[in-house]
Write a protein that holds these residues in place. Structure first.
Motif, PDB file in Angstrom:
ATOM      1  N   ARG A  85       0.823  -1.222   0.000  1.00  0.00           N
ATOM      2  CA  ARG A  85       0.000   0.000   0.000  1.00  0.00           C
ATOM      3  C   ARG A  85       0.845   1.254   0.000  1.00  0.00           C
ATOM      4  NH1 ARG A  85      -5.137  -1.973   3.722  1.00  0.00           N
ATOM      5  NH2 ARG A  85      -6.149  -3.002   1.968  1.00  0.00           N
ATOM      6  N   THR A  86       2.064   1.145   0.525  1.00  0.00           N
ATOM      7  CA  THR A  86       2.975   2.280   0.519  1.00  0.00           C
ATOM      8  C   THR A  86       3.289   2.726  -0.909  1.00  0.00           C
ATOM      9  OG1 THR A  86       3.942   1.620   2.601  1.00  0.00           O
ATOM     10  CG2 THR A  86       5.324   2.933   1.175  1.00  0.00           C
TER      11      THR A  86
ATOM     12  N   PHE B   6      -3.067  12.652   5.191  1.00  0.00           N
ATOM     13  CA  PHE B   6      -2.784  11.498   4.320  1.00  0.00           C
ATOM     14  C   PHE B   6      -1.280  11.327   4.098  1.00  0.00           C
ATOM     15  CE2 PHE B   6      -6.293   9.131   2.132  1.00  0.00           C
ATOM     16  CZ  PHE B   6      -7.286   9.522   3.014  1.00  0.00           C
TER      17      PHE B   6
ATOM     18  N   SER C 238       0.965  11.754   6.173  1.00  0.00           N
ATOM     19  CA  SER C 238       1.568  11.151   7.362  1.00  0.00           C
ATOM     20  C   SER C 238       1.459   9.620   7.338  1.00  0.00           C
ATOM     21  CB  SER C 238       0.912  11.687   8.642  1.00  0.00           C
ATOM     22  OG  SER C 238      -0.303  11.011   8.912  1.00  0.00           O
ATOM     23  N   TYR C 239       0.628   9.076   6.439  1.00  0.00           N
ATOM     24  CA  TYR C 239       0.487   7.611   6.368  1.00  0.00           C
ATOM     25  C   TYR C 239       1.670   6.969   5.636  1.00  0.00           C
ATOM     26  CZ  TYR C 239      -4.475   8.724   7.266  1.00  0.00           C
ATOM     27  OH  TYR C 239      -5.655   9.186   7.779  1.00  0.00           O
ATOM     28  N   TYR C 240       2.426   7.782   4.884  1.00  0.00           N
ATOM     29  CA  TYR C 240       3.467   7.227   4.004  1.00  0.00           C
ATOM     30  C   TYR C 240       4.862   7.541   4.530  1.00  0.00           C
ATOM     31  CZ  TYR C 240      -0.401   6.651   0.787  1.00  0.00           C
ATOM     32  OH  TYR C 240      -1.592   6.274   0.219  1.00  0.00           O
TER      33      TYR C 240
END
Lengths: 238, 251
Positions: free
Chosen positions: A79-80, A104, A106-108
Motif C-alpha cells: 500500500r505504501t 494522508f 503522514s500515512y506514508y
C-alpha cells in the motif's frame, strides 16, 4: 530489489469474485506494466470497480491471485507504493485542503512535499479552503492530491472524471499525464471512450467480468471509425 | 505515532468545526441533570446520598455512553457508508489509528461532560465531592467508555449510514432508562431492577456510585467483569462486521 518483490506494478491471475449469485469477475487476467497507463474500459456493471477493489485489497477474491509489486495488496508495504482515487460519496467537509493532505501524507514513509502535491493536483491558492466549499472539479483534484501525496509508483483512478465538466476533466487529464510522464504506472477505469483514447497507452476492455480485448487504443479501434464503434462491436460479439 | 496524533488532532478539529453536532452531545446530559437533580430532586435522597450527588454518577454514565455511541458509532457508520473509511483503508495507515482517534475523541467528550456535571452539581445542587472522589469517579466513567465505544463500533458496522442515528437512539435511550440512569434504579419495578443486571450502563453507574457509597452493594468485581465481557462481546461483533465488509460490495 527486495526478495519477493517484483517490478510488475499489478497482476491479476484468474481472479473470480461472486456477490451471491452474481459473478462480478469470472477469471480476470490482467497485467499493468511499468510506466504505462492502462485503461480498463467497460460498461457499468462490467466488473471494473470490483477489479479495482480486489487490487486495493478491499475485497478478497473468491479464487485466483492479485499481486501488487509481487506482494499481497493488503500488506502495508504494497500500500505504501499505491495511491488510489476512489468514488467517494462524501469526504469530511470541515477539514481544509492542506489538512487533508497533511493527514494522508503522514500515512506514508516518504511523502511528496506539500507544495509539490498542491501544484501537481492544481490546487494552488485553494490550500486553506474547506473541502465542503470547493466545486466538484476542485474536490476531485483534492482526491487526486490524496492519491499522489505518498509518492506512489502505481496510481489507481476509479472513474476519476465522472460528473465533471469538459474543462475540469481536461485539467485532471493534464495532471494524470504529468504523473505518468514521471515513469510511474496508472490503472484508470472509465466508461468514457474519449478518456481512454486520450490518456491510455493500452486499453483492456472488460465485459461481464473478463477481459475481452486488450491492446493499444489503435489496435482496439482496428478498422472501425472510432473507438466507440469498435467498443460496441466488441460487446455485441461477446 | 505521528499518524495517531494527527488522526486525533483532526478528529478534534472536525468536532470543533461542527458545533451543531458537538454541543448537543455535550449539553444534553447536563440539561437532563439540571431538570431531574436540581429542579425536581432538591431535598430528596437516593441510595443514602443527596439526589443531586446520586444523579451526578448516573448522568455521568449517561453522558459517557452518549459520547461513545454517537461520536464513535454514528461517526463510523457515516464515514463507512460514504466510502471515506474505505478510501483510508487503501493507504498504509494502520486501521487502528482511525479507531484509536475516534475513541480518544469519545474520552475527551466524556471528560468534558463529567466535569460539567461536577460543576453544575456543586454550584446548583449542593454536591460536595472531595477531590480524590471526583478524580476517582471521573476515572471510572472515562475508562468505562471503552465498553460503549465497542458497542458503538459494533452498531456502526452493523447498521447502515442513514439508519445509524435513529437506531443508536433506540439502543441508547431505553438502555439508559432501564439501567437507572434517568431516575434511580430503586425507583424502577422489581422485575426491571433485576433485568438491569444485563445492561452495561447499569454496571458502570454502580461502579461510579460506589465512589460516593451509593451503590446497591454488589461486588465491584461483578460490575467491572460485566463491562469487560461487554467490551469483548461488542468488539467481536464489530470485527465480524468489519470482515463482512471485506467480502461485500457497497455502491
Amino acid at each position: 530489489m527486495l526478495w519477493g518483490m517484483s517490478n510488475i506494478p499489478a497482476q491479476f491471475t484468474g481472479v473470480r469474485k461472486n456477490y451471491g449469485t452474481v459473478e462480478a469477475l469470472r477469471g480476470l487476467d490482467l497485467t499493468i506494466r511499468p510506466g504505462e497507463l492502462l485503461s480498463l474500459l467497460g460498461a457499468n456493471g462490467a466488473g471494473k470497480t470490483t477489479a479495482v477493489r480486489a487490487l486495493l485489497g478491499l475485497i478478497k477474491p473468491g479464487s485466483g491471485r492479485v499481486e501488487v509489486f509481487g506482494g499481497d495488496p493488503r500488506d502495508a508495504r504494497s500500500r505504501t507504493r499505491l495511491g488510489a482515487m476512489l468514488q467517494v460519496a462524501r469526504v469530511p467537509e470541515t477539514l481544509r485542503v492542506r489538512e487533508h493532505i497533511h493527514l494522508f501524507s503522514s500515512y506514508y514513509p516518504d511523502p511528496l512535499p506539500m507544495p509539490e502535491v498542491i501544484a501537481a493536483a492544481g490546487l494552488v491558492g485553494l490550500e486553506r479552503r474547506k473541502f465542503g466549499e470547493l466545486s466538484g472539479g476542485q474536490q476531485k483534484r483534492v482526491l487526486f492530491a490524496l492519491a499522489i501525496c505518498g509518492n506512489p509508483d502505481l496510481m489507481i483512478l476509479d472513474e476519476p472524471t465522472v460528473g465533471l465538466d469538459v474543462e475540469a476533466r481536461r485539467a485532471l487529464w493534464k495532471q494524470i499525464r504529468a504523473f505518468v510522464a514521471g515513469g510511474r504506472s496508472v490503472l484508470l477505469t472509465t466508461h468514457y471512450l474519449a478518456e481512454a483514447e486520450a490518456l491510455a497507452d493500452r486499453v483492456a476492455v472488460i465485459h461481464r467480468g473478463v477481459v475481452v480485448k486488450e491492446g493499444s487504443p489503435r489496435d482496439i479501434k482496428g478498422d472501425s471509425a472510432t473507438l466507440e464503434d469498435a467498443f460496441i462491436d466488441l460487446l455485441e460479439a461477446s | 505515532m505521528r499518524t495517531y496524533l494527527l488522526e486525533i488532532k483532526y478528529e478534534l478539529v472536525k468536532a470543533l468545526r461542527m458545533p451543531q453536532y458537538t454541543l448537543p452531545t455535550l449539553l444534553f446530559p447536563v440539561l437532563f441533570y439540571v431538570f431531574f437533580a436540581v429542579v425536581f430532586g432538591s431535598g430528596r435522597q437516593a441510595g443514602g446520598v443527596k439526589m443531586a450527588e446520586y444523579l451526578v454518577a448516573t448522568y455521568g454514565t449517561f453522558g459517557v455512553m452518549g459520547a461513545a455511541l454517537f461520536g464513535f458509532g454514528v461517526g463510523v457508520a457515516i464515514e463507512r457508508g460514504q466510502g471515506w473509511l474505505e478510501a483510508k483503508r487503501t493507504t498504509p495507515m494502520p486501521i487502528q489509528a482511525y479507531f484509536v482517534a475516534k475513541m480518544a475523541m469519545a474520552m475527551v467528550f466524556s471528560t468534558i461532560i463529567v466535569l460539567l456535571l461536577f460543576a453544575v452539581g456543586m454550584y446548583c445542587g449542593g454536591v460536595s465531592l472531595t477531590l480524590p472522589m471526583a478524580a476517582q469517579m471521573l476515572g471510572i466513567l472515562v475508562a468505562g467508555s471503552v465498553t460503549f465505544c465497542a458497542l458503538g463500533l459494533a452498531l456502526g458496522f452493523i447498521v447502515g449510514p442513514n439508519s445509524a442515528a435513529p437506531i443508536v437512539n433506540l439502543v441508547y435511550l431505553p438502555m439508559a432508562v432501564l439501567s437507572g440512569l434517568w431516575v434511580p434504579i430503586q425507583a424502577l419495578p422489581r422485575g426491571l431492577q433485576d433485568f438491569a443486571l444485563w445492561l452495561p450502563p447499569y454496571h458502570l453507574s454502580q461502579l461510579a456510585l460506589g465512589v460516593i457509597g451509593a451503590s446497591r452493594g454488589e461486588s465491584p468485581a461483578l460490575h467491572a467483569g460485566a463491562l469487560v465481557v461487554g467490551a469483548l462481546l461488542f468488539s467481536t461483533l464489530a470485527y465480524a462486521g468489519f470482515r463482512r465488509d471485506e467480502g461485500k460490495m457497497y455502491g
